[in-house]
Design a protein around this motif. Sequence first.
Motif, PDB file in Angstrom:
ATOM      1  N   GLY A   1       0.767  -1.420  -0.066  1.00 51.56           N
ATOM      2  CA  GLY A   1      -0.014   0.071   0.053  1.00 51.56           C
ATOM      3  C   GLY A   1       0.918   1.375   0.001  1.00 51.56           C
ATOM      4  N   THR A   2       2.082   1.029  -0.142  1.00 51.53           N
ATOM      5  CA  THR A   2       2.916   2.361  -0.194  1.00 51.53           C
ATOM      6  C   THR A   2       3.008   3.001  -1.572  1.00 51.53           C
ATOM      7  OG1 THR A   2       4.898   1.010  -0.898  1.00 51.53           O
ATOM      8  CG2 THR A   2       4.183   1.581   1.600  1.00 51.53           C
ATOM      9  N   LYS A   3       2.490   2.490  -2.615  1.00 56.27           N
ATOM     10  CA  LYS A   3       2.590   3.180  -3.956  1.00 56.27           C
ATOM     11  C   LYS A   3       1.770   4.280  -4.091  1.00 56.27           C
ATOM     12  CE  LYS A   3       2.314   2.172  -8.747  1.00 56.27           C
ATOM     13  NZ  LYS A   3       1.901   1.283  -9.851  1.00 56.27           N
ATOM     14  N   GLN A   4       2.195   5.286  -4.799  1.00 54.25           N
ATOM     15  CA  GLN A   4       1.592   6.649  -4.660  1.00 54.25           C
ATOM     16  C   GLN A   4       0.160   6.265  -5.592  1.00 54.25           C
ATOM     17  OE1 GLN A   4       1.674   9.015  -2.304  1.00 54.25           O
ATOM     18  NE2 GLN A   4       3.175   7.250  -1.738  1.00 54.25           N
ATOM     19  N   ASP A   5       0.271   5.656  -6.541  1.00 56.35           N
ATOM     20  CA  ASP A   5      -0.852   5.497  -7.654  1.00 56.35           C
ATOM     21  C   ASP A   5      -1.433   4.102  -7.794  1.00 56.35           C
ATOM     22  OD1 ASP A   5       1.351   6.515 -10.438  1.00 56.35           O
ATOM     23  OD2 ASP A   5       1.245   4.494  -8.990  1.00 56.35           O
ATOM     24  N   ALA A   6      -2.291   3.902  -8.816  1.00 59.56           N
ATOM     25  CA  ALA A   6      -2.871   2.595  -8.786  1.00 59.56           C
ATOM     26  C   ALA A   6      -1.670   1.324  -8.931  1.00 59.56           C
ATOM     27  CB  ALA A   6      -4.011   2.655  -9.885  1.00 59.56           C
TER      28      ALA A   6
ATOM     29  N   TYR B   1     -14.274   8.250  13.750  1.00 60.30           N
ATOM     30  CA  TYR B   1     -12.813   8.356  13.444  1.00 60.30           C
ATOM     31  C   TYR B   1     -12.617   7.791  11.914  1.00 60.30           C
ATOM     32  CZ  TYR B   1     -11.392   9.844  18.062  1.00 60.30           C
ATOM     33  OH  TYR B   1     -11.516  10.605  19.319  1.00 60.30           O
ATOM     34  N   VAL B   2     -12.123   8.757  10.910  1.00 65.43           N
ATOM     35  CA  VAL B   2     -11.728   8.307   9.879  1.00 65.43           C
ATOM     36  C   VAL B   2     -10.198   8.618   9.406  1.00 65.43           C
ATOM     37  CG1 VAL B   2     -14.078   8.048   8.933  1.00 65.43           C
ATOM     38  CG2 VAL B   2     -12.848  10.215   8.755  1.00 65.43           C
ATOM     39  N   THR B   3      -9.818   8.008   8.317  1.00 61.54           N
ATOM     40  CA  THR B   3      -8.231   8.609   7.955  1.00 61.54           C
ATOM     41  C   THR B   3      -8.453   9.146   6.670  1.00 61.54           C
ATOM     42  OG1 THR B   3      -5.935   7.982   7.705  1.00 61.54           O
ATOM     43  CG2 THR B   3      -7.772   6.059   7.476  1.00 61.54           C
ATOM     44  N   PRO B   4      -7.574  10.024   6.441  1.00 63.06           N
ATOM     45  CA  PRO B   4      -7.702  10.599   4.969  1.00 63.06           C
ATOM     46  C   PRO B   4      -6.425   9.787   4.211  1.00 63.06           C
ATOM     47  CG  PRO B   4      -6.535  12.219   6.563  1.00 63.06           C
ATOM     48  CD  PRO B   4      -7.142  11.174   7.366  1.00 63.06           C
ATOM     49  N   ASP B   5      -5.474   9.114   5.115  1.00 63.94           N
ATOM     50  CA  ASP B   5      -4.334   8.683   4.337  1.00 63.94           C
ATOM     51  C   ASP B   5      -4.745   7.205   3.906  1.00 63.94           C
ATOM     52  OD1 ASP B   5      -2.701   9.369   7.857  1.00 63.94           O
ATOM     53  OD2 ASP B   5      -3.337  10.523   5.821  1.00 63.94           O
ATOM     54  N   GLN B   6      -5.804   6.589   3.845  1.00 61.06           N
ATOM     55  CA  GLN B   6      -6.310   5.313   3.561  1.00 61.06           C
ATOM     56  C   GLN B   6      -7.104   5.535   2.271  1.00 61.06           C
ATOM     57  OE1 GLN B   6      -8.095   2.527   6.185  1.00 61.06           O
ATOM     58  NE2 GLN B   6      -8.033   0.866   4.726  1.00 61.06           N
ATOM     59  N   LEU B   7      -6.467   5.112   0.769  1.00 62.23           N
ATOM     60  CA  LEU B   7      -7.289   5.071  -0.317  1.00 62.23           C
ATOM     61  C   LEU B   7      -7.738   3.806  -0.583  1.00 62.23           C
ATOM     62  CD1 LEU B   7      -4.818   7.492  -2.515  1.00 62.23           C
ATOM     63  CD2 LEU B   7      -6.939   8.156  -1.207  1.00 62.23           C
TER      64      LEU B   7
ATOM     65  N   TYR C   1      -9.144  -5.606 -10.910  1.00 65.21           N
ATOM     66  CA  TYR C   1     -10.279  -4.994 -11.105  1.00 65.21           C
ATOM     67  C   TYR C   1     -10.929  -3.970 -10.088  1.00 65.21           C
ATOM     68  CZ  TYR C   1     -15.014  -3.030 -12.047  1.00 65.21           C
ATOM     69  OH  TYR C   1     -16.022  -2.084 -12.207  1.00 65.21           O
ATOM     70  N   SER C   2     -11.198  -2.789 -10.259  1.00 64.10           N
ATOM     71  CA  SER C   2     -11.680  -1.772  -9.283  1.00 64.10           C
ATOM     72  C   SER C   2     -12.426  -0.666 -10.184  1.00 64.10           C
ATOM     73  CB  SER C   2     -10.538  -1.378  -8.139  1.00 64.10           C
ATOM     74  OG  SER C   2      -9.670  -0.374  -8.900  1.00 64.10           O
ATOM     75  N   THR C   3     -13.123  -0.058  -9.414  1.00 68.44           N
ATOM     76  CA  THR C   3     -14.033   0.925  -9.925  1.00 68.44           C
ATOM     77  C   THR C   3     -13.142   2.064 -10.392  1.00 68.44           C
ATOM     78  OG1 THR C   3     -14.327   1.587  -7.585  1.00 68.44           O
ATOM     79  CG2 THR C   3     -16.123   0.552  -8.783  1.00 68.44           C
ATOM     80  N   THR C   4     -13.607   3.261 -11.099  1.00 71.78           N
ATOM     81  CA  THR C   4     -12.846   3.912 -11.658  1.00 71.78           C
ATOM     82  C   THR C   4     -12.063   5.059 -10.940  1.00 71.78           C
ATOM     83  OG1 THR C   4     -14.645   5.185 -11.916  1.00 71.78           O
ATOM     84  CG2 THR C   4     -14.186   3.854 -13.800  1.00 71.78           C
ATOM     85  N   GLU C   5     -12.540   5.254  -9.707  1.00 75.51           N
ATOM     86  CA  GLU C   5     -12.108   6.671  -9.024  1.00 75.51           C
ATOM     87  C   GLU C   5     -11.652   5.877  -7.514  1.00 75.51           C
ATOM     88  OE1 GLU C   5     -14.180  10.233  -6.756  1.00 75.51           O
ATOM     89  OE2 GLU C   5     -15.289   8.626  -8.119  1.00 75.51           O
ATOM     90  N   SER C   6     -10.470   6.304  -6.998  1.00 73.57           N
ATOM     91  CA  SER C   6     -10.051   5.856  -5.469  1.00 73.57           C
ATOM     92  C   SER C   6     -10.470   7.261  -4.934  1.00 73.57           C
ATOM     93  CB  SER C   6      -8.651   5.675  -5.747  1.00 73.57           C
ATOM     94  OG  SER C   6      -7.899   6.899  -5.617  1.00 73.57           O
ATOM     95  N   VAL C   7     -10.548   6.768  -3.569  1.00 72.14           N
ATOM     96  CA  VAL C   7     -11.172   7.826  -2.707  1.00 72.14           C
ATOM     97  C   VAL C   7     -10.734   7.522  -1.366  1.00 72.14           C
ATOM     98  CG1 VAL C   7     -13.341   6.419  -2.142  1.00 72.14           C
ATOM     99  CG2 VAL C   7     -13.432   8.937  -1.824  1.00 72.14           C
ATOM    100  N   SER C   8     -10.441   8.476  -0.504  1.00 74.48           N
ATOM    101  CA  SER C   8      -9.946   8.337   0.953  1.00 74.48           C
ATOM    102  C   SER C   8     -10.941   7.965   1.698  1.00 74.48           C
ATOM    103  CB  SER C   8      -9.267   9.689   1.353  1.00 74.48           C
ATOM    104  OG  SER C   8     -10.236  10.482   1.574  1.00 74.48           O
TER     105      SER C   8
ATOM    106  N   PRO D   1      -3.320  -1.883   4.305  1.00 78.21           N
ATOM    107  CA  PRO D   1      -2.309  -1.149   3.364  1.00 78.21           C
ATOM    108  C   PRO D   1      -3.144   0.275   3.258  1.00 78.21           C
ATOM    109  CG  PRO D   1      -2.925  -3.384   2.851  1.00 78.21           C
ATOM    110  CD  PRO D   1      -3.570  -3.041   4.086  1.00 78.21           C
ATOM    111  N   ALA D   2      -2.215   1.176   2.947  1.00 70.98           N
ATOM    112  CA  ALA D   2      -2.444   2.596   2.765  1.00 70.98           C
ATOM    113  C   ALA D   2      -3.272   2.959   1.373  1.00 70.98           C
ATOM    114  CB  ALA D   2      -1.430   3.624   2.977  1.00 70.98           C
ATOM    115  N   ASN D   3      -2.661   2.357   0.526  1.00 70.66           N
ATOM    116  CA  ASN D   3      -3.296   2.481  -1.073  1.00 70.66           C
ATOM    117  C   ASN D   3      -4.021   1.250  -1.342  1.00 70.66           C
ATOM    118  OD1 ASN D   3      -3.846   3.141  -3.536  1.00 70.66           O
ATOM    119  ND2 ASN D   3      -1.798   3.473  -4.348  1.00 70.66           N
ATOM    120  N   ALA D   4      -5.230   1.021  -1.529  1.00 74.68           N
ATOM    121  CA  ALA D   4      -5.763  -0.132  -2.109  1.00 74.68           C
ATOM    122  C   ALA D   4      -6.350   0.086  -3.554  1.00 74.68           C
ATOM    123  CB  ALA D   4      -7.024  -0.675  -1.455  1.00 74.68           C
TER     124      ALA D   4
END
Length: 294
Positions: free
Chosen positions: A107-112, A174-180, A212-219, A256-259
């Motif tokens: 989950g450390t990669k910045q993009d998809a 409680y929510v986190t802006p760091d998990q996508l 497969y994942s939907t078109t837009e990631s979100v925090s 993982p921060a980025n899914a």
Amino acid sequence: MKVLVIGRTGQVGHEVCKLLEKKNITFFAPDRNELELSDDNQIQGCIDQYQPDFVVNTAAYNNPVRAENEPSKCFAINRDSTATLAECCQRAGISLIHTSSYRVFDGTKQDAYNEKDPTNPIGVLGNSRLQAEQQIRERCDQHIILRLSWVTSERRPNILRRLIDQMVVDKEVYVTPDQLGCPTSADDAARVVIAILQQLYCGAKPWGTYHYSTTESVSESNFAETLISEASQHQELAVKKLIMAKIDSREGIKPPANATLDSSKLLNTFGIHAKPWRSAVARIVHDHFKPVEP
Ligand SMILES: NC(=O)c1ccc[n+]([C@@H]2O[C@H](COP(=O)([O-])OP(=O)(O)OC[C@H]3O[C@@H](n4cnc5c(N)ncnc54)[C@H](OP(=O)(O)O)[C@@H]3O)[C@@H](O)[C@H]2O)c1
């Protein structure tokens, strides 16, 4: 075409069965009473009894917190039973479609993430998912591994249900802006599984691993805001404030921060388009607050 579905009571398994029924495709979907994955004989027994052309395995041990406390059980279900299933399929010349998870990555990669990105799971669950994939690659030539991001539905525990359940009762959530991630409704994931199945049945053989994942990631925090605006149309919520929290360990493990997964290989190979997630989320929230028919 005859399909054996494993995991019929799960979010994705349930929708796969509904779609197979709708498309009049012959399928068998034993539940745990008939197919306990920790029992190799039951796996072989179901293959022998139903003699499917395809196996769709959506079953999994999915609880990341409990997995840290009972690793052997998690590996037995996610890795060892998958190894047995892959071997049974190989022996019988059956094609295997197996759903897997973003948790094979750290989950450390910045993009998809794409299918070529190096895997590096964190935690027991992630490792069990990756080792399940490796078992399939070693044992079953005719396989499709389909990795998914955040799976959502009205039916079983998932990130959408967890957040809504909190918003209904807690003033502060409680929510986190760091998990996508990419909220992917179970029926959308099922659409992709069936589309792959039908192309394999027509003779396509692009065996391998796909995302497969939907078109837009979100925090998680922005997703929570969307859920508040959707859910408050159906019921007054207790939540007055979303507290921005660090992604640090939640209940003992750090997710993982980025899914976010890149679906372009699936599009280029099968012509399957990714869908946006907002309309599905609106429908799931509506179903969540829909009065239960007597
Ligand atoms: N949930 C997510 O956010 C997510 C994210 C990425 C990838 N995925 C992947 O997507 C797939 C589907 O996930 P999901 O959310 O639909 O799963 P789910 O709702 O948690 O359902 C899991 C299924 O596996 C079955 N199962 C578990 N242990 C079993 C055992 N020992 N023997 C027989 N059946 C067993 C469960 O049966 P019971 O009803 O009897 O327990 C259930 O049908 C899985 O491969 C998962 O890893 C999920």
